[in-house]
Scaffold this active site. Structure first.
Site, PDB file in Angstrom:
ATOM      1  N   GLY A  18       1.115  -1.488   0.413  1.00  0.00           N
ATOM      2  CA  GLY A  18       0.542   0.077  -0.041  1.00  0.00           C
ATOM      3  C   GLY A  18       0.865   1.516   0.305  1.00  0.00           C
ATOM      4  O   GLY A  18       0.415   2.413   0.766  1.00  0.00           O
ATOM      5  N   HIS A  36       0.318   0.020 -14.089  1.00  0.00           N
ATOM      6  CA  HIS A  36       0.826  -0.821 -13.971  1.00  0.00           C
ATOM      7  C   HIS A  36       2.599  -0.470 -14.002  1.00  0.00           C
ATOM      8  O   HIS A  36       2.646   0.632 -14.046  1.00  0.00           O
ATOM      9  CB  HIS A  36       0.995  -1.508 -15.159  1.00  0.00           C
ATOM     10  CG  HIS A  36       0.996  -2.815 -15.994  1.00  0.00           C
ATOM     11  ND1 HIS A  36       0.630  -3.667 -15.318  1.00  0.00           N
ATOM     12  CD2 HIS A  36       2.389  -3.197 -16.234  1.00  0.00           C
ATOM     13  CE1 HIS A  36       1.313  -4.923 -15.113  1.00  0.00           C
ATOM     14  NE2 HIS A  36       2.049  -4.130 -16.856  1.00  0.00           N
TER      15      HIS A  36
HETATM   16  C1  GAR Z   1       3.054  -1.347  -7.499  1.00  0.00           C
HETATM   17  O1  GAR Z   1       4.234  -1.368  -8.102  1.00  0.00           O
HETATM   18  C2  GAR Z   1       1.628  -1.444  -8.675  1.00  0.00           C
HETATM   19  O2  GAR Z   1       2.582  -0.666  -9.924  1.00  0.00           O
HETATM   20  C3  GAR Z   1       1.955  -2.571  -8.850  1.00  0.00           C
HETATM   21  O3  GAR Z   1       2.119  -3.427  -7.377  1.00  0.00           O
HETATM   22  C4  GAR Z   1       2.641  -2.594  -6.641  1.00  0.00           C
HETATM   23  C5  GAR Z   1       2.017  -1.909  -5.618  1.00  0.00           C
HETATM   24  O4  GAR Z   1       2.698  -1.740  -4.558  1.00  0.00           O
HETATM   25  N1  GAR Z   1       0.642  -2.983  -9.556  1.00  0.00           N
HETATM   26  C6  GAR Z   1       0.608  -4.496 -10.465  1.00  0.00           C
HETATM   27  O5  GAR Z   1       1.333  -4.846 -11.094  1.00  0.00           O
HETATM   28  C7  GAR Z   1      -0.143  -4.605 -11.559  1.00  0.00           C
HETATM   29  N2  GAR Z   1      -0.472  -5.376 -12.607  1.00  0.00           N
HETATM   30  P1  GAR Z   1       2.021  -1.050  -2.988  1.00  0.00           P
HETATM   31  O6  GAR Z   1       1.034  -1.272  -2.420  1.00  0.00           O
HETATM   32  O7  GAR Z   1       3.975  -0.763  -1.915  1.00  0.00           O
HETATM   33  O8  GAR Z   1       1.502  -0.028  -4.122  1.00  0.00           O
END
Ligand code: GAR
Length: 190
Positions: A12, A104
């Site tokens: 998050g 993404h």
């Molecule tokens: C982020 O890097 C986002 O781009 C990725 O998950 C991560 C969440 O990080 N999303 C994907 O890969 C969707 N295909 P966070 O929980 O630290 O925000």
């Protein structure tokens, strides 16, 4: 007043940046955090900001439209996917046309699709010998990572960068741009 629901299932860190960004905004509010994981760290983070939460399960999300009733209560008019990995069902895509965005961690249309998330994306980028990676913010449709692209930013990667190092560079871009892009979309739609 715009009311945002953030969907997140991991750490998050993006959700936190977005919450902080809009904290003092008089007309845009993060009103709800939705997760499919009751134990996700993002829920604790949201709680510390006093943001209400809603945990979904596969049945309620795909077989019912229960979440729309929850959204009515919070007057949700915009959805942000920030590390949410489930495919969005048609009823939700149709209810939030041009009002739901995803981030993404790569330069779409490359390195997208089912199973392409987090470290798997950065590993694929490394294996492909790419000289740059970056972020894509796009509207959400029924397919993984295929909606209209709104914004991209890129970073150089060197042959020595490990997937983890690529991931760090990409996450920095996410933290720098995501909230501002959301704000710009909302302002332009009002
Ligand atoms: C982020 O890097 C986002 O781009 C990725 O998950 C991560 C969440 O990080 N999303 C994907 O890969 C969707 N295909 P966070 O929980 O630290 O925000």
């Amino acid at each position: 007043m715009n009311h945002i629901a953030i969907f997140a299932s991991g750490t998050g860190s993006n959700a936190k940046k977005i919450i902080e960004h809009f904290q003092s905004n008089p007309s845009i509010k993060v009103s709800l955090l939705v997760s499919n994981k009751a134990t996700a760290p993002v829920l604790e983070m949201a709680q510390s900001f006093g943001i209400d939460q809603h945990v979904i399960d596969r049945h309620s999300f795909y077989e019912t439209e229960e979440i729309l009733t929850v959204f009515e209560k919070y007057e949700i008019d915009f959805i942000v996917l920030a590390g949410f990995l489930w495919l969005i069902p048609t009823y939700l895509v149709e209810s939030f046309t041009k009002r739901m965005v995803n981030i993404h961690p790569a330069l779409l249309p490359k390195f997208g699709g089912k199973g392409m998330y987090g470290k798997y994306v950065h590993r694929a980028v490394k294996e492909a010998g790419e000289k740059e990676s970056g972020i894509t913010i796009h509207f959400v449709n029924e397919n993984y990572d295929e909606g209209d692209i709104i914004f991209q930013a890129s970073c150089d990667i060197s042959p020595e960068d490990s997937p983890e190092e690529i991931g760090k560079k990409v996450l920095q871009l996410e933290h720098r741009f995501f909230a501002t892009v959301i704000e710009n979309i909302l302002v332009s739609q009002n």
